[in-house]
Design a protein around this motif. Sequence first.
Motif, PDB file in Angstrom:
ATOM      1  N   LYS A 154       2.406  -3.108  -3.020  1.00 26.06           N
ATOM      2  CA  LYS A 154       2.335  -4.435  -2.396  1.00 26.06           C
ATOM      3  C   LYS A 154       0.902  -4.922  -2.235  1.00 26.06           C
ATOM      4  CE  LYS A 154       6.717  -4.349  -0.011  1.00 26.06           C
ATOM      5  NZ  LYS A 154       7.410  -3.735   1.111  1.00 26.06           N
ATOM      6  N   THR A 155      -0.066  -4.058  -2.575  1.00 25.71           N
ATOM      7  CA  THR A 155      -1.466  -4.493  -2.468  1.00 25.71           C
ATOM      8  C   THR A 155      -1.832  -5.339  -3.683  1.00 25.71           C
ATOM      9  OG1 THR A 155      -2.343  -2.593  -3.664  1.00 25.71           O
ATOM     10  CG2 THR A 155      -2.086  -2.358  -1.265  1.00 25.71           C
ATOM     11  N   GLU A 156      -3.016  -5.948  -3.616  1.00 16.85           N
ATOM     12  CA  GLU A 156      -3.500  -6.743  -4.752  1.00 16.85           C
ATOM     13  C   GLU A 156      -3.584  -5.877  -6.001  1.00 16.85           C
ATOM     14  OE1 GLU A 156      -7.220  -8.170  -3.246  1.00 16.85           O
ATOM     15  OE2 GLU A 156      -6.306  -9.898  -2.265  1.00 16.85           O
ATOM     16  N   TYR A 157      -4.085  -4.625  -5.823  1.00 21.66           N
ATOM     17  CA  TYR A 157      -4.194  -3.716  -6.966  1.00 21.66           C
ATOM     18  C   TYR A 157      -2.814  -3.387  -7.529  1.00 21.66           C
ATOM     19  CZ  TYR A 157      -4.639   0.622  -9.571  1.00 21.66           C
ATOM     20  OH  TYR A 157      -4.529   1.580 -10.540  1.00 21.66           O
ATOM     21  N   GLN A 159      -0.011  -5.067  -7.282  1.00 20.93           N
ATOM     22  CA  GLN A 159       0.594  -6.235  -7.941  1.00 20.93           C
ATOM     23  C   GLN A 159      -0.013  -6.438  -9.329  1.00 20.93           C
ATOM     24  OE1 GLN A 159       2.952  -8.868  -6.319  1.00 20.93           O
ATOM     25  NE2 GLN A 159       3.450  -6.850  -5.569  1.00 20.93           N
TER      26      GLN A 159
ATOM     27  N   ARG B 113      -9.533  -7.252  -7.254  1.00 20.54           N
ATOM     28  CA  ARG B 113      -8.237  -6.859  -6.700  1.00 20.54           C
ATOM     29  C   ARG B 113      -8.477  -5.650  -5.819  1.00 20.54           C
ATOM     30  NH1 ARG B 113      -4.687 -10.868  -9.308  1.00 20.54           N
ATOM     31  NH2 ARG B 113      -6.306 -11.838 -10.542  1.00 20.54           N
ATOM     32  N   THR B 114      -8.250  -5.818  -4.527  1.00 22.19           N
ATOM     33  CA  THR B 114      -8.525  -4.743  -3.571  1.00 22.19           C
ATOM     34  C   THR B 114      -7.223  -4.127  -3.090  1.00 22.19           C
ATOM     35  OG1 THR B 114      -8.375  -6.221  -1.691  1.00 22.19           O
ATOM     36  CG2 THR B 114     -10.514  -6.084  -2.780  1.00 22.19           C
ATOM     37  N   LEU B 115      -7.311  -3.355  -2.021  1.00 23.16           N
ATOM     38  CA  LEU B 115      -6.106  -2.769  -1.445  1.00 23.16           C
ATOM     39  C   LEU B 115      -5.579  -3.617  -0.287  1.00 23.16           C
ATOM     40  CD1 LEU B 115      -6.956   1.041  -1.617  1.00 23.16           C
ATOM     41  CD2 LEU B 115      -5.512  -0.299  -3.141  1.00 23.16           C
ATOM     42  N   ALA B 116      -6.061  -4.869  -0.230  1.00 19.81           N
ATOM     43  CA  ALA B 116      -5.501  -5.802   0.756  1.00 19.81           C
ATOM     44  C   ALA B 116      -4.114  -6.227   0.274  1.00 19.81           C
ATOM     45  CB  ALA B 116      -6.408  -7.013   0.892  1.00 19.81           C
ATOM     46  N   ARG B 117      -3.354  -6.816   1.163  1.00 20.91           N
ATOM     47  CA  ARG B 117      -1.994  -7.238   0.782  1.00 20.91           C
ATOM     48  C   ARG B 117      -2.021  -8.210  -0.397  1.00 20.91           C
ATOM     49  NH1 ARG B 117       2.226  -5.776   3.942  1.00 20.91           N
ATOM     50  NH2 ARG B 117       3.672  -7.178   2.917  1.00 20.91           N
ATOM     51  N   GLY B 118      -1.105  -7.985  -1.341  1.00 19.12           N
ATOM     52  CA  GLY B 118      -1.069  -8.806  -2.548  1.00 19.12           C
ATOM     53  C   GLY B 118      -0.472 -10.180  -2.313  1.00 19.12           C
TER      54      GLY B 118
END
Lengths: 296, 266
Positions: A154-157, A159, B113-118
């Motif tokens: 669910k993180t940016e990475y 996704q 693209r980090t480990l923050a919510r997508g």
Amino acid sequence: MSLYAFQGAVSLGLGYGLMVLGVYITFRVLDFPDLTVDGSLPLGGAVSSVLISRGLDPFLSLLPAFLAGFLAGTVTGFLSARLKILNLLASIITMTALYSVNIRVMGGPNVSLINEPTVFLPLRGLGLSPMLSSNLVFLGFILVIASLLIWLMKTEYGQALIATGDNPKMITSLGVNTSFTVVTGVGLSNALVALSGALIAQNQGSADVGSGIGTIVAGLASIVIGETLFPSRRVSAAIVAVVLGSFLYRLVIALALNVRFKGFSLTASDLQLITAALVVAALILPRLKRGFGEKK
Amino acid sequence: MLKIRRISKYFGKGTVNEVAAIRNLSLEVRPGEFVCVIGSNGAGKTTLLNCVSGTIIPDEGEVLLDGRDVTRWPEHERAALIGRVFQDPLSGTCASMSIEENLALANRRGKRRTLARGLKSAERALFAQILGKLDLGLEVRLGDPAGLLSGGQRQALTLVMATLQRPTLLLLDEHTAALDPKTAGLIMDLTLELVERDKLTTFMITHNMQQALNYGDRLVMIHNGEIILDLGRTEKERLTVGDLLDHFNESKNGLGGVLNDRLVLG
């Protein structure tokens, strides 16, 4: 089927559960058929066992095993994403190389952990049966890793990882370097497989270079069984489904090994054949549901 | 804004089959300009677009975007400056991911693209608001997988995604060519709406002459990898498709294949 065989199936399902989660990342998320796992499973067992026999704490030995698996995966990812070798072929190359690497790491085809401490020892020390303590430790690892994986997706990475597998052209146009997502994704997958291998080796009391044969097929079988029986579009539900698939797969294998027919019975060496047949059955099952002749 | 300086691209270089897809082509697009590039199949318009997007790197010449020489930037780095819509409606979105997840991916174009919510809840509200204004009926379907949308809806979503983070340059690669005429018209209306809303510099490739005459401030015709016609808004407004075809045939006299191109371009 005896209770003992059932318990054995549960135990194996749990033990290989982490491996199945690893294979899920490559096979389903990245759409990358990765045979590296046949080499990274024994690699994890080898690294962990050798370090334990040299006196390292069994829990700490899991970290180098995890990293070794990650490294093996990044080699495959690099061969594929940067050197443009066909992904399946890239993974076969790494898997083949790992056979030699694993023997180098162990200094021979296997390492024994008899009389060495393992991660299962503390619970056994509390008076729990070996089987129960193994299952509890495996279950603990699966719960932690599966939760982390659900969070990661669910993180940016995460996704970006999913999008890389779904539509690399689109995600490149949105600024993601797909070489990076493929290399790290395949790395992460193999790190989980190596972790699984390390736990299994500690549980069995030995690491063996041949223990990885058929890992990918067992992983695929578990994934396909899980997805077929518990279909879901959501990644979090799919992760739970493939872990359940890991159990069911081991259960089916245990049942098959119990078959007796007029003096004929299947033996442990028939396992790979049963698995292969099972994967074919599971792969065509969704198509059978839709009816024959109909195109995807 | 966009400066293309004497670029050439050869395919099969050094072999007997060497073909120059683009030769010595220069073009300057001013900020806020909407340029339509037209040409038949094999004219070099897709190669030109790919040189701008970074999908291919020209053999000679430079591409400058916003004053920066981006000629050798890899595609994913250039994406920070470029919003793109592809010809194939399936190319611009992830079928297995939801509409809001696709939009969230686009909302991070050009960012790490980090480990923050997508996908943040504030984004959800923003997406619903943006889609609501465009009257596509997509704002109530944010959780649906993009794969359930029709080709036209997916192309509309891709357009919204390409403009979500205001791009320095909007690249449209025959983005209505795969749609039926009615849907193509709706997508062109949406394109204009978004381009005017954000005053976007736009580079559109098409092989539809009527479309090239109707839309944009400038018309550039490419043939055999070279610009053979470059018209501003006022000159363009006086033209008809027939004039364009005449001009096209004139410039390629003796090259053959006229009939084919009439069919392709008509």
